[in-house]
Motif scaffolding. Structure first.
Motif, mmCIF file in Angstrom:
data_model
loop_
_atom_site.group_PDB
_atom_site.id
_atom_site.type_symbol
_atom_site.label_atom_id
_atom_site.label_comp_id
_atom_site.label_asym_id
_atom_site.label_seq_id
_atom_site.Cartn_x
_atom_site.Cartn_y
_atom_site.Cartn_z
ATOM 1 N N GLU A 213 44.741 33.780 47.678
ATOM 2 C CA GLU A 213 45.997 34.555 47.561
ATOM 3 C C GLU A 213 45.930 35.936 46.625
ATOM 4 O OE1 GLU A 213 48.611 31.516 45.856
ATOM 5 O OE2 GLU A 213 48.235 30.153 47.640
ATOM 6 N N ARG A 214 44.796 36.300 46.452
ATOM 7 C CA ARG A 214 44.766 37.529 45.616
ATOM 8 C C ARG A 214 44.780 38.828 46.623
ATOM 9 N NH1 ARG A 214 43.756 38.833 40.361
ATOM 10 N NH2 ARG A 214 42.288 40.532 39.924
ATOM 11 N N LYS A 215 45.091 39.645 46.345
ATOM 12 C CA LYS A 215 45.444 40.881 47.417
ATOM 13 C C LYS A 215 44.073 41.569 47.115
ATOM 14 C CE LYS A 215 50.244 41.391 47.681
ATOM 15 N NZ LYS A 215 51.446 42.179 47.396
ATOM 16 N N ASN A 216 43.613 42.165 48.333
ATOM 17 C CA ASN A 216 42.345 43.156 48.087
ATOM 18 C C ASN A 216 41.189 42.683 47.263
ATOM 19 O OD1 ASN A 216 41.360 45.385 48.974
ATOM 20 N ND2 ASN A 216 41.831 46.616 46.966
ATOM 21 N N SER A 217 40.928 41.314 47.447
ATOM 22 C CA SER A 217 40.051 40.736 46.784
ATOM 23 C C SER A 217 38.949 39.699 47.707
ATOM 24 C CB SER A 217 40.492 39.711 45.665
ATOM 25 O OG SER A 217 39.699 39.319 44.866
ATOM 26 N N ARG A 218 37.887 39.558 47.189
ATOM 27 C CA ARG A 218 36.844 38.896 48.066
ATOM 28 C C ARG A 218 36.125 38.008 47.294
ATOM 29 N NH1 ARG A 218 34.805 38.467 52.887
ATOM 30 N NH2 ARG A 218 36.019 40.241 53.558
ATOM 31 N N ALA A 219 35.925 36.503 47.546
ATOM 32 C CA ALA A 219 35.204 35.664 46.955
ATOM 33 C C ALA A 219 33.963 35.616 47.523
ATOM 34 C CB ALA A 219 35.784 34.210 46.978
ATOM 35 N N VAL A 220 32.877 35.627 46.672
ATOM 36 C CA VAL A 220 31.299 35.865 47.213
ATOM 37 C C VAL A 220 30.602 34.596 46.679
ATOM 38 C CG1 VAL A 220 29.519 37.171 47.895
ATOM 39 C CG2 VAL A 220 31.493 38.141 47.981
ATOM 40 N N PHE A 221 29.806 33.927 47.255
ATOM 41 C CA PHE A 221 29.044 32.838 46.899
ATOM 42 C C PHE A 221 27.887 32.944 47.026
ATOM 43 C CE2 PHE A 221 33.382 31.210 47.157
ATOM 44 C CZ PHE A 221 33.582 30.239 46.089
ATOM 45 N N LYS A 222 26.874 32.833 45.833
ATOM 46 C CA LYS A 222 25.362 33.020 46.097
ATOM 47 C C LYS A 222 25.045 31.738 46.036
ATOM 48 C CE LYS A 222 21.201 34.790 46.139
ATOM 49 N NZ LYS A 222 20.356 33.262 46.131
ATOM 50 N N LEU A 223 24.265 31.107 47.287
ATOM 51 C CA LEU A 223 23.717 30.089 47.212
ATOM 52 C C LEU A 223 22.193 30.116 47.244
ATOM 53 C CD1 LEU A 223 25.916 28.722 50.309
ATOM 54 C CD2 LEU A 223 26.364 28.728 47.868
ATOM 55 N N LYS A 224 21.551 29.002 47.062
ATOM 56 C CA LYS A 224 20.162 28.711 47.340
ATOM 57 C C LYS A 224 19.872 28.651 48.790
ATOM 58 C CE LYS A 224 19.464 26.910 42.747
ATOM 59 N NZ LYS A 224 18.695 28.232 42.112
ATOM 60 N N MET A 225 18.491 28.935 48.945
ATOM 61 C CA MET A 225 18.029 28.764 50.468
ATOM 62 C C MET A 225 18.257 27.437 50.840
ATOM 63 S SD MET A 225 17.425 31.840 50.800
ATOM 64 C CE MET A 225 16.693 31.522 52.798
ATOM 65 N N LEU B 223 40.476 38.230 35.525
ATOM 66 C CA LEU B 223 40.232 39.253 36.481
ATOM 67 C C LEU B 223 41.353 40.419 36.542
ATOM 68 C CD1 LEU B 223 39.049 36.891 39.557
ATOM 69 C CD2 LEU B 223 37.590 38.406 38.010
ATOM 70 N N ASN B 224 42.629 39.876 36.415
ATOM 71 C CA ASN B 224 43.553 40.875 36.366
ATOM 72 C C ASN B 224 43.323 41.819 35.016
ATOM 73 O OD1 ASN B 224 45.121 39.679 38.525
ATOM 74 N ND2 ASN B 224 46.371 38.340 37.229
ATOM 75 N N ARG B 225 43.110 41.322 33.969
ATOM 76 C CA ARG B 225 42.848 42.083 32.901
ATOM 77 C C ARG B 225 41.692 43.077 32.987
ATOM 78 N NH1 ARG B 225 42.328 40.670 26.372
ATOM 79 N NH2 ARG B 225 42.662 42.481 25.596
ATOM 80 N N LEU B 226 40.606 42.674 33.743
ATOM 81 C CA LEU B 226 39.352 43.600 33.804
ATOM 82 C C LEU B 226 39.806 44.495 34.857
ATOM 83 C CD1 LEU B 226 36.410 40.803 34.322
ATOM 84 C CD2 LEU B 226 36.803 42.542 32.601
ATOM 85 N N ARG B 227 40.751 44.250 35.796
ATOM 86 C CA ARG B 227 41.017 45.208 36.766
ATOM 87 C C ARG B 227 42.109 46.385 36.372
ATOM 88 N NH1 ARG B 227 44.279 43.192 42.316
ATOM 89 N NH2 ARG B 227 41.999 42.700 42.971
ATOM 90 N N GLU B 228 43.255 45.767 35.300
ATOM 91 C CA GLU B 228 44.072 46.795 34.970
ATOM 92 C C GLU B 228 43.989 47.410 33.559
ATOM 93 O OE1 GLU B 228 47.320 44.040 34.808
ATOM 94 O OE2 GLU B 228 47.078 43.516 37.020
ATOM 95 N N ASP B 229 42.947 46.795 32.703
ATOM 96 C CA ASP B 229 42.826 47.454 31.315
ATOM 97 C C ASP B 229 41.311 48.029 31.392
ATOM 98 O OD1 ASP B 229 42.446 47.717 28.524
ATOM 99 O OD2 ASP B 229 43.412 45.950 28.091
ATOM 100 N N LYS B 230 41.374 49.189 31.573
ATOM 101 C CA LYS B 230 40.071 49.772 31.292
ATOM 102 C C LYS B 230 39.335 49.772 30.167
ATOM 103 C CE LYS B 230 40.528 51.217 35.825
ATOM 104 N NZ LYS B 230 39.815 50.531 36.511
#
Length: 421
Positions: A262-274, A363-370
């Motif tokens: 539900e987060r706008k303009n955001s992508r969840a990426v998961f790093k999996l083992k082989m 995440l909001n704070r990292l995005r909005e508060d430089k």
């Protein structure tokens, strides 16, 4: 060495995928000597007879009897497997180790983990032949810090003795841990972590190029998650210490995915083992169930993922430390019930959350508060500055220097510029 060229002989189940003539796999085969084979056969025959005799007598011993049942019955098959297969395999490995060390005039033995029967055998054979044994840890060994240091079982010297002659320390905090475990200061070398490469301050160009290689949009938020794999519920029976159950892991994956959906303009990426097919199936089912197009997973391209991400979320993975090398903000899920064994929380080098629900505000704070984002990156850089050895040499160069010094037996009087004074 051979004509000034260093050769690396290795015991492994893999072939030389680098196709480098200096990397030579040692094949473990049975001895071709009839006399040697007769000795081994006689030893194993006598051992089996002694084992059967002891096993049969112990079955009726009151030490093993509980409510009229011999507890030996529960692991008799395992003991048989040890005698029939494991010990012969270790004997062949012992002979192969001694053979290659003597025949190829090996100068030093390197091991990547301290525990495991074959590594112990190799270390013992090397020392018997007057060689140094250098342990190069895969990354940073885990421990928990509270009022006192609490070692993870396989890091406790009371459980697993220290068999190498020397050991590499990745970070200052790691070196202090090794010393507190009882490893002598003179056996430790502070080098940095070779497999993490060099520290790179991320530029916009690096960021953009990594995203293009991964086929990510340049303007969407990328949050990389590195969580333990879901293997099988059967493995829950062996859970110890900081490990999460299959149920807990499934909850974590689902919770993080739902928040990012539900987060706008955001992508969840998961790093999996082989080998991580269980998590692969779970993520696919969640993507299908929620009709999501902003969830991805990868089984490779780790470096590009670390560079391209706006934040990296970990639980216990050393990828959290590796992300700091690439100047990406790190968030550690540090559950009070199962505290993280990474030094990042203890050293205030990462953003700490207690529950998955605390992620979005961060995440909001990292995005909005430089200024907040920059301060978190400064904390991470300071962590590396405090914990890495001074100077311009890379971790690989320092480790290579240690290997060559030990291989040439010139450690006496060696000025360890890379080690804590």
């Amino acid at each position: 060495k051979k004509k000034g060229i260093c050769l690396l002989y290795y015991f492994d189940a893999e072939d030389n995928c680098y196709f480098n003539f200096r990397l030579i796999r040692v094949s473990i085969r049975k001895s071709t000597s009839l006399i040697e084979n007769k000795k081994i056969s006689k030893y194993m025959s006598d051992l089996k007879l002694r084992f059967e005799k002891i096993k049969n007598s112990e079955k009726t011993s009151p030490v093993w009897i509980f409510r009229n049942i011999s507890l030996l019955n529960f692991f008799e098959n395992y003991l048989d497997e040890v005698i029939e297969n494991k010990i012969p395999d270790l004997i062949n490995f012992l002979l192969a180790s001694e053979d290659v060390i003597q025949r190829k005039k090996i100068n030093i033995v390197l091991i990547s983990e301290r525990w495991g029967a074959k590594r112990v055998i190799l270390a013992q054979i090397a020392k018997r032949n007057g060689l140094s044994v250098l342990h190069i840890p895969h990354s940073i060994e885990p421990w928990k810090c509270g009022d006192k240091t609490d070692f993870i079982d396989h890091s406790d010297l009371k459980v697993f003795p220290f068999y190498p002659t020397h050991e590499v320390s990745g970070l200052q905090c790691h070196l202090r841990l090794q010393e507190s475990r009882g490893i002598c200061h003179n056996k430790l070398f502070l080098t940095g972590i070779p497999r993490f490469g060099n520290i790179e301050k991320k530029t916009q160009k690096d960021f953009d190029e990594a995203r293009k290689r991964l086929n990510f949009s340049l303007d969407e938020e990328i949050v990389l998650f590195v969580i333990r794999p879901i293997i099988k519920p059967l493995y829950d029976k062996g859970i110890r210490g900081t490990q999460e159950s299959t149920f807990t892991l499934s909850y974590l994956y689902e919770s993080f995915i739902k928040q990012l959906l539900e987060r706008k303009n955001s992508r969840a990426v998961f790093k999996l083992k082989m080998f991580d097919n269980g998590t692969n199936c779970l993520i696919n089912s969640l993507i299908t169930k929620n009709e999501s197009n902003n969830v991805s997973f990868f089984k490779n391209h780790l470096i590009d993922l670390l560079i391209a991400s706006d934040a990296v979320v970990v639980t216990h993975s050393n990828i959290g430390i590796e992300a700091i090398y690439h100047d990406t903000p790190v968030i550690v899920l540090n559950d009070p019930e199962k505290p993280s064994v990474l030094p990042l929380c203890q050293e205030r080098a990462a953003i700490e959350i207690k529950r998955p629900e605390e992620l979005l505000p961060v995440l909001n704070r990292l995005r909005e508060d430089k200024s907040y984002r920059e301060q978190m990156l400064i904390n991470q850089r300071n962590f590396l500055q405090r914990n890495l050895p001074p100077g311009n040499l890379s971790a690989a160069e320092r480790t290579t220097d240690v290997i060559l010094q030990l291989a040439n037996n010139i450690t006496q009087g060696y000025q360890r510029t890379s080690q804590i004074k």
